[in-house]
Design a protein around this motif. Structure first.
Motif, PDB file in Angstrom:
ATOM      1  N   ASP A  41       0.867  -1.181   0.000  1.00  0.00           N
ATOM      2  CA  ASP A  41       0.000   0.000   0.000  1.00  0.00           C
ATOM      3  C   ASP A  41       0.904   1.232   0.000  1.00  0.00           C
ATOM      4  O   ASP A  41       1.339   1.695   1.052  1.00  0.00           O
ATOM      5  N   GLU A  42       1.209   1.739  -1.184  1.00  0.00           N
ATOM      6  CA  GLU A  42       2.155   2.848  -1.300  1.00  0.00           C
ATOM      7  C   GLU A  42       1.642   4.100  -0.599  1.00  0.00           C
ATOM      8  O   GLU A  42       2.417   4.817   0.063  1.00  0.00           O
ATOM      9  N   GLU A  43       0.362   4.368  -0.732  1.00  0.00           N
ATOM     10  CA  GLU A  43      -0.198   5.576  -0.121  1.00  0.00           C
ATOM     11  C   GLU A  43      -0.011   5.561   1.390  1.00  0.00           C
ATOM     12  O   GLU A  43       0.396   6.562   1.990  1.00  0.00           O
ATOM     13  N   ARG A  44      -0.291   4.421   2.010  1.00  0.00           N
ATOM     14  CA  ARG A  44      -0.138   4.344   3.468  1.00  0.00           C
ATOM     15  C   ARG A  44       1.346   4.440   3.857  1.00  0.00           C
ATOM     16  O   ARG A  44       1.700   5.141   4.807  1.00  0.00           O
ATOM     17  N   GLN A  45       2.189   3.752   3.124  1.00  0.00           N
ATOM     18  CA  GLN A  45       3.616   3.800   3.461  1.00  0.00           C
ATOM     19  C   GLN A  45       4.172   5.216   3.336  1.00  0.00           C
ATOM     20  O   GLN A  45       5.060   5.617   4.088  1.00  0.00           O
ATOM     21  N   ASN A  46       3.638   5.976   2.394  1.00  0.00           N
ATOM     22  CA  ASN A  46       4.118   7.348   2.201  1.00  0.00           C
ATOM     23  C   ASN A  46       3.846   8.244   3.406  1.00  0.00           C
ATOM     24  O   ASN A  46       4.489   9.289   3.558  1.00  0.00           O
ATOM     25  N   HIS A  47       2.908   7.841   4.270  1.00  0.00           N
ATOM     26  CA  HIS A  47       2.654   8.630   5.480  1.00  0.00           C
ATOM     27  C   HIS A  47       3.872   8.653   6.399  1.00  0.00           C
ATOM     28  O   HIS A  47       4.048   9.604   7.177  1.00  0.00           O
ATOM     29  N   VAL A  48       4.699   7.600   6.343  1.00  0.00           N
ATOM     30  CA  VAL A  48       5.841   7.523   7.255  1.00  0.00           C
ATOM     31  C   VAL A  48       7.181   7.521   6.529  1.00  0.00           C
ATOM     32  O   VAL A  48       8.226   7.736   7.154  1.00  0.00           O
ATOM     33  N   ALA A  49       7.193   7.278   5.235  1.00  0.00           N
ATOM     34  CA  ALA A  49       8.443   6.989   4.515  1.00  0.00           C
ATOM     35  C   ALA A  49       9.443   8.135   4.575  1.00  0.00           C
ATOM     36  O   ALA A  49      10.628   7.923   4.856  1.00  0.00           O
ATOM     37  N   LYS A  50       9.006   9.351   4.271  1.00  0.00           N
ATOM     38  CA  LYS A  50       9.946  10.478   4.237  1.00  0.00           C
ATOM     39  C   LYS A  50      10.467  10.804   5.629  1.00  0.00           C
ATOM     40  O   LYS A  50      11.661  11.090   5.811  1.00  0.00           O
ATOM     41  N   ALA A  51       9.604  10.739   6.619  1.00  0.00           N
ATOM     42  CA  ALA A  51      10.045  10.988   7.997  1.00  0.00           C
ATOM     43  C   ALA A  51      11.087   9.960   8.424  1.00  0.00           C
ATOM     44  O   ALA A  51      12.079  10.295   9.087  1.00  0.00           O
TER      45      ALA A  51
END
Length: 442
Positions: A41-51
């Protein structure tokens, strides 16, 4: 010193930043060259990925980092897979909890019908990730703490018996922090424990200090009076009132057999009516997690991404993550650390079935684990465990055989379910809710 590569499977979890913080805090014990996040789920992972990228770069910019939805990228050239996937995410957890409650039955993530529904969803996802590991990094170890751990572990035993997978759970670690506080230890690692059972379904039988002094009777006396609360404890010590209620409920659980100290999850099996009476069927734990933890973690990760730094972050190391680092370190450096793992019984509990997946202390080194002998267990504990382990085996049977009957039997046998009529109603509702996830049951 060798440096290791890690992939976190289920990278979009709100626990991922805590795990990364723990890894970064222990680079002296487990040096890292690469950290990867993997989620479908790329959208969900993007919530934490950059941080997470910012956390890593500010701690050690030499560590390579990638967040991906490509299993080949994720699993190529890794030493450890930290797997905490949640098939169906919190939306399905909410249904796991609410459907049983419609019929006056415990609605909980890993216990009772909800745990079995979650288990049937989780099996193919965990097996898929094992296959990715075996294809792209066959010498890696998977440290699997995907829930519900007992059902997942039984599926691993049955379908991937030779895989380099170790099934673990952080829940006893959290309780041991509480036990250490009750008994006056600085931390749980000052204690040498004996424990046996199934996942979320076991008992502490011995707690000794480094000099061999036994504390189990002191703990039992305290729990009979206060549960897992301190004598002067109140709800302000807990993140929410439900954890305080759970700590108090241990007083009732241990009164049933005050010879050993129970896991607090027995509140669902032994006092299901109390649990149902104190649960809002329209607003369950899944809803609470969305409204509190998820908003807090995703919100803080968004702030870190916006300002470009993790300085003064409110993200904290999670206690559940320490166990993962300990286990990876033991495997990497042959430390022979003593740890609670979920493993085939194979006679460790002498009067319990050989192929049951039990949670017991093991010695961990570079070649895996060696279970410690438990011996015979009493009739009360044995009876509870036999009922529960057969529920779990029936769920895996249902998955393997696409069998409605096996799943109905699993629900009917479970201690949280009052009768077969209720079991059938719950099952039929679960089938409708899980059309996108379960095999077709015939």
């Amino acid at each position: 010193m060798k440096k290791f590569s890690i992939v976190i499977a289920g990278g979009g979890s709100t626990y991922t930043p805590e795990i990364i913080l723990m890894l970064l805090d222990n680079l002296d014990r487990l040096p890292l060259r690469s950290i990867k996040l993997y989620d479908n789920d790329e959208e969900r992972q993007n919530h934490v990925a950059k941080a997470c990228e910012i956390l890593i770069k500010e701690k050690d910019p030499t560590i390579q980092y990638v967040a991906t939805t490509d299993p080949e990228v994720a699993y190529t050239d890794v030493d450890f897979v930290l797997a905490h996937i949640r098939v169906g995410k919190l939306e399905m957890r909410s249904l796991d909890e609410k459907i049983p409650l419609k019929y006056g039955v415990v609605g909980q993530e890993t216990c009772g019908p909800g745990g079995m529904a979650y288990g049937l969803r989780s099996i193919p996802g965990v097996l898929e990730n094992i296959e990715y590991m075996e294809k792209y990094s066959p010498n890696a170890w998977m440290l699997n703490y995907s829930n519900p751990a007992s059902i997942v572990a039984e599926a691993c035993r049955r379908f991937k018996p030779n895989s380099r997978v170790i099934n673990i759970c952080d829940m006893p670690i959290g309780m041991e922090h509480t036990i250490a506080r009750i008994l006056g230890f600085k931390n749980r690692k000052e204690m040498c424990i004996r424990y046996y059972g199934l996942n979320h379904f076991g008992w502490w039988t011995s707690i000794k200090d480094k000099d061999g002094k036994e504390y189990i009777q002191d703990l039992i006396a305290h729990q009979l009076k206060y549960g897992n609360c301190l004598a002067d404890d109140d709800a302000s010590h807990y993140t929410d009132s439900s954890w305080f209620d759970t700590a108090k409920k241990v007083k009732d659980i241990i009164a049933i057999d005050p010879t050993m100290c129970p896991n607090s999850y027995f509140q669902y099996y032994l006092f299901g009516d109390d649990m149902v009476a104190h649960t809002d069927p329209n607003y369950t734990r899944a809803d609470q997690v969305v409204d509190t933890r998820e908003k807090r973690v995703f919100g803080e990760c968004a702030r870190i991404e916006k300002v470009g730094t993790a300085k003064d972050t409110t993200l904290q190391i999670g206690i559940h993550a320490e166990f993962i680092v300990d286990l990876a370190t033991a495997l990497a450096f042959n430390t022979h650390e003593r740890m609670l793992l979920i493993v085939p019984n194979n006679g460790a509990i002498s009067n319990f079935e050989k192929d049951a997946m039990v949670e017991i202390p093991c010695i961990v080194g570079k070649d895996g684990y060696e279970p410690l002998t438990v011996g015979e267990i009493p009739h009360f504990q044995k009876g509870l465990m036999e009922q529960q382990v057969n529920c779990e085996k029936l769920v895996v049977d249902a998955y393997e055989q696409h069998s409605y009957l096996k799943m109905l039997q699993a629900l009917t046998l479970n201690k949280c379910v009052p009768n077969a009529n209720v079991a059938r109603k719950i099952l039929d509702d679960f089938i409708e809710a899980n059309k996108a996830y379960w095999p077709e049951l015939k």
